[in-house]
Scaffold this active site. Structure first.
Site, PDB file in Angstrom:
ATOM      1  N   TRP A   1       1.123  49.253  41.999  1.00  0.00           N
ATOM      2  CA  TRP A   1       1.211  47.902  42.529  1.00  0.00           C
ATOM      3  C   TRP A   1       2.156  47.012  41.729  1.00  0.00           C
ATOM      4  CZ3 TRP A   1      -3.128  50.724  41.404  1.00  0.00           C
ATOM      5  CH2 TRP A   1      -3.889  51.174  42.483  1.00  0.00           C
ATOM      6  N   ASP A   2       2.780  47.546  40.689  1.00  0.00           N
ATOM      7  CA  ASP A   2       3.558  46.728  39.758  1.00  0.00           C
ATOM      8  C   ASP A   2       2.650  45.712  39.070  1.00  0.00           C
ATOM      9  OD1 ASP A   2       5.687  45.771  38.324  1.00  0.00           O
ATOM     10  OD2 ASP A   2       6.584  44.636  39.967  1.00  0.00           O
ATOM     11  N   PHE A   3       1.428  46.142  38.743  1.00  0.00           N
ATOM     12  CA  PHE A   3       0.457  45.292  38.063  1.00  0.00           C
ATOM     13  C   PHE A   3       0.659  45.398  36.546  1.00  0.00           C
ATOM     14  CE2 PHE A   3      -3.084  45.109  41.531  1.00  0.00           C
ATOM     15  CZ  PHE A   3      -2.393  44.099  42.176  1.00  0.00           C
ATOM     16  N   ASP A   4       1.860  45.034  36.086  1.00  0.00           N
ATOM     17  CA  ASP A   4       2.135  45.018  34.654  1.00  0.00           C
ATOM     18  C   ASP A   4       1.153  44.113  33.915  1.00  0.00           C
ATOM     19  OD1 ASP A   4       4.420  46.431  35.352  1.00  0.00           O
ATOM     20  OD2 ASP A   4       5.688  44.658  35.349  1.00  0.00           O
TER      21      ASP A   4
END
Length: 808
Positions: free
Chosen positions: A480-483
């Site tokens: 999810w590109d949940f950096d």
């Protein structure tokens, strides 16, 4: 008597025809859209209301009183349905009832004409009285739009302020987050919640470097300045560095670097080092000592400013003159692309400030998202602050590489990277790194075991050796590109027995807040594993569970339902409902696939790089967020044939972006209504105060108005405090204030830390994405609050302002 009643005039007949046709048109919209909503498994209200509105409109066109009565029935039924579905929350009710109540006013005023048309007594008094009541309610509802509606209202007693003492008073803001632990708190109380109303502009400086792109893909001013003694240090989007007089804003020196990149031109901050300042050694047992450094007395760069550039160069400048430090690297510059292999612009850029960890300058780097699998690696490195010599490297893909890779070898490609700011604990001699995902962000089939270990984690390294102490992962196989997008903030976490544990707190794009033990990396609040539905992408190693930090409030991470869909009118709300029911959605961790899926929060956040500010006296933390969902769809395509709309990742420019080296491209965009408004109910951005003694929300208020934004790009000019997406940091002071400027309207605001009440705001020339900071002048004794204003994220209005405020 009926035989004396005159029929309506020609003008009245025209009015009734217009009114009837408008109602029929609204009914047709409701019926057609409602039928599609039912087909998708949604609410029956719109279709039923549409049929009734069509019948009402037809009867009004025919000049029959039954048309008005039928409209009244629809209005009453709508009010009952609205309360049943949305409760008494203001914004959901306004969306459902305001347009209908306006229609009800006109229908009530027209009722006498309809009665006259059928030869009946007009009943003017009753109709006008009803219209007046409806009009008052409508006006009250409209007026309520100009009043903040906290999602969590403060209740209880206001705690008195803790006075600043000579021993605790802050002297300098010499780190990006004020302290090396990123607390963004100043122990200054000249400006308080009682006198902040008198705050005025003290000076304004123009940097000459105007960020020109409002898309997020070009230049942005996102800096937080430093202050040491009587000097304020700035950096600009193109990495020019400027020193100003702290009292007057007069320029002392300016070093023009004018770095250029295709995207992501920004400088979020600087680092400062004084070789003559006392060197703090660690106190925790077993810690590695900090390596001492020296310079000959009288030599250049005794005090130095360090900066990462968007062209991947680490720069050292003399803090007194702005000259390059000749003994640092190659005439004051270190090439950070060395050892990376192929790293064309803009595949590897640095936007965050370097981290000063003892005598080691620690840097990460931002690797472009979703462009291709083969990208530069996210190696973290430490350099000697005096010489610029590489002291250590931590390669997340190959622990055996501890310095430069050997001939013909590069740091491991496409590894997780640290693009946000880091924190440093001198007592442990440990640097804490918020780690993002490996490239590409939304496809995990090409990831290695180490990618899975370090992606989307908090990583603790020994600042002297660069060796791993611990790692804590927040998302498994992040799709999810949940950096982890922000600098971790140090707190003393209170235990049940009254003692405290040195902890760190940080938020994620998924709206989760984690609290970890600094020494061990173990959670200090409850974290649960929850089952996650897998997708259907072949060979994707879906994680069966993901983490939710349930021991802390989750910000803007609720699981949406159809009832949460919103619009400025019932019409765009209906379209949002249809869109919502047409997407696959399983909550926070809805995996992407070749079908249309909804991510909420999306990769924009949630919580982002602005970070957290604290009040250590009350043990309260403050966070600002943005609440924007994203729809996402993987498209099967030969990667080389997929055309990018912005040559970068979806969080730079939305649209189709190829993921070269995978079988897919990704199409991704904000989940907005036809009017360009987020489809879920407001607020779209808030400020939240959390009591760390109880881990509960003290208050949560909307931040920002639609004054400088509006549907389809038109500025509304109305200060409606609906709460807009925020981007930028906060500042907390011992005067009981929390400042923020990173909203979509053009204001610097101050809120009471105790209650969340907005106690001051002042108009800025343009919007801001910067972090406010504060200091006390050693010359005049005045406290200043400083903010940069280069333009809000989605605004076309741009500037190059740095503005300082003080009391008269």
């Amino acid at each position: 008597m009926p035989d004396t009643i005159q029929s309506p005039s020609g003008l009245a007949k025209v009015w009734l025809a217009i009114l009837g046709f408008v109602i029929v048109a609204a009914g047709l919209f409701f019926l057609i859209g409602g039928a599609e909503l039912i087909r998708r498994g949604g609410s029956w209200y719109f279709a039923i209301a549409g049929v009734a509105l069509i019948a009402s409109g037809v009867q009004i066109i025919r000049r029959k009183p039954s048309g008005a009565l039928l409209f009244g029935l629809v209005f009453v039924a709508t009010a009952i349905w609205a309360v049943w579905e949305a409760g008494l929350d203001f914004w959901p009710l306004i969306s459902r009832l305001l347009a209908m109540s306006v229609g009800a006013v006109f229908v009530a005023l027209s009722f006498p004409l309809l009665r006259r048309a059928t030869g009946r007594t007009p009943v003017y008094a009753a109709s006008f009285a009803l219209a007046a009541v409806l009009a008052v309610a409508t006006i009250a509802g409209f007026a309520g739009m100009f009043v903040p509606h906290p999602t969590v209202a403060f209740s209880g007693d206001v705690t008195p302020l803790t006075p600043v003492t000579a021993e605790t008073e802050q002297k300098n803001w010499q780190h990006y987050g004020n302290t090396s632990g990123g607390d963004r708190f100043v122990a200054l109380d000249q400006i308080t919640r009682d006198n902040v109303k008198d705050l005025k502009v003290a000076w304004t400086y123009r940097t000459g470097d105007t960020p020109l792109s409002p898309t997020g893909g070009g230049a942005e001013d996102q800096q937080t300045p430093l202050q040491v003694g009587d000097t304020v240090f700035l950096c600009t989007p193109h990495n020019n560095v400027i020193a100003l007089d702290a009292d007057t804003g007069a320029e002392k020196w300016k070093r023009e670097i004018n770095a250029q990149s295709k995207v992501w031109m920004r400088c979020r901050g600087l680092a400062y080092f004084d070789v003559n300042a006392p060197l703090e050694q660690p106190t925790a047992p077993g810690s590695t000592p900090v390596t001492p450094v020296t310079l000959p007395e009288g030599s250049q760069c005794q005090r130095r400013i360090l900066m990462n550039t968007i062209t991947a160069v680490l720069v050292a400048l003399d803090a007194d003159t702005g000259e390059f430090c000749a003994g640092f690297g190659n005439n004051g510059q270190v090439d950070l692309k060395e050892g990376l292999g192929d790293a064309p612009d803009p595949s590897y850029v640095l936007t965050s400030a370097p981290t000063l960890a003892g005598t080691t300058v620690v840097i990460g780097g931002r690797v472009a998202d979703n462009v291709q699998v083969d990208m530069p690696g996210g190696v973290m490195r430490g350099f000697d602050v005096i010489t610029g010599q590489l002291r250590w490297a931590f390669d997340p893909g190959n622990p055996n590489i501890t310095l430069l890779p050997g001939p013909g070898v590069t740091y491991t490609r496409s590894t997780p990277n640290v693009w946000a700011s880091m924190s440093y604990d001198p007592a442990l001699n440990t640097v804490f790194m918020p780690v993002g995902s490996s490239s590409v962000d939304l496809y995990g089939a090409t990831r290695t075991e180490l990618d899975h270990k370090y992606g989307a984690s908090m990583l603790a390294l020994d600042a002297t050796t660069g060796r791993e102490k611990w790692v804590y992962q927040t998302v498994r196989n992040d799709l999810w590109d949940f950096d982890v997008p922000m600098q971790p903030t140090f707190i003393n976490f209170p235990k049940a027995d009254g003692t405290t544990v040195p902890g760190l707190v940080f938020g994620t794009k998924a709206g989760q807040i984690f609290v970890l033990d600094r020494a061990t990396g173990q959670p200090l609040t409850k974290v649960e594993d929850v089952a996650v539905k897998p997708g259907k992408i072949p060979n994707e190693p879906y994680a069966p569970t993901q983490k939710l930090s349930v021991g802390m409030p989750q910000i803007g991470a609720q699981t949406l339902t159809e009832a949460d869909m919103w619009g400025a009118t019932p019409f765009d709300q209906l379209l949002c409902r249809i869109a919502f029911k047409g997407m696959r959605y399983d909550g926070v961790y809805t995996v992407p696939g070749t079908d249309l899926a909804l991510n909420f929060p999306g990769s924009l956040g949630g919580l982002n790089w602005g970070g957290i500010s604290t009040d250590p006296n009350s043990n309260t933390i403050f966070l600002n967020d943005m609440r924007i969902g994203l729809w996402i769809q993987m498209q099967e395509a030969a990667p080389t044939k997929a055309v990018a709309s912005g040559s970068e990742a979806p969080n730079t420019v939305m649209g189709i972006v190829p993921m070269k080296g995978t079988p897919y491209a990704v199409n991704k965009n904000r989940f907005l209504s036809q009017l360009g408004i987020p489809c879920q109910e407001p607020p779209f951005g808030t400020m939240t105060a959390i009591d760390m003694k109880t881990q509960k929300i003290l208050w949560q208020v909307p931040v920002g108005t639609v004054e400088d934004q509006g549907p389809m790009g038109f500025k509304m000019g109305l200060p409606i405090p609906i709460g807009m997406p925020t981007l930028g940091g906060t500042l907390t002071t011992q005067g009981g204030l929390v400042f923020i400027a990173g909203t979509q309207d053009y204001y610097l605001r101050a809120f009471s830390t105790a209650t969340g009440e907005e106690v001051w705001k002042q108009r800025l020339p343009v919007g801001s994405q910067g972090g406010p900071m504060s200091y006390k002048s050693p010359k005049t004794g005045k406290q200043y609050v400083v903010i940069s204003a280069g333009g809000a994220r989605q605004s076309p209005d741009r500037g190059d302002y740095v503005i300082a405020y003080t009391l008269p």
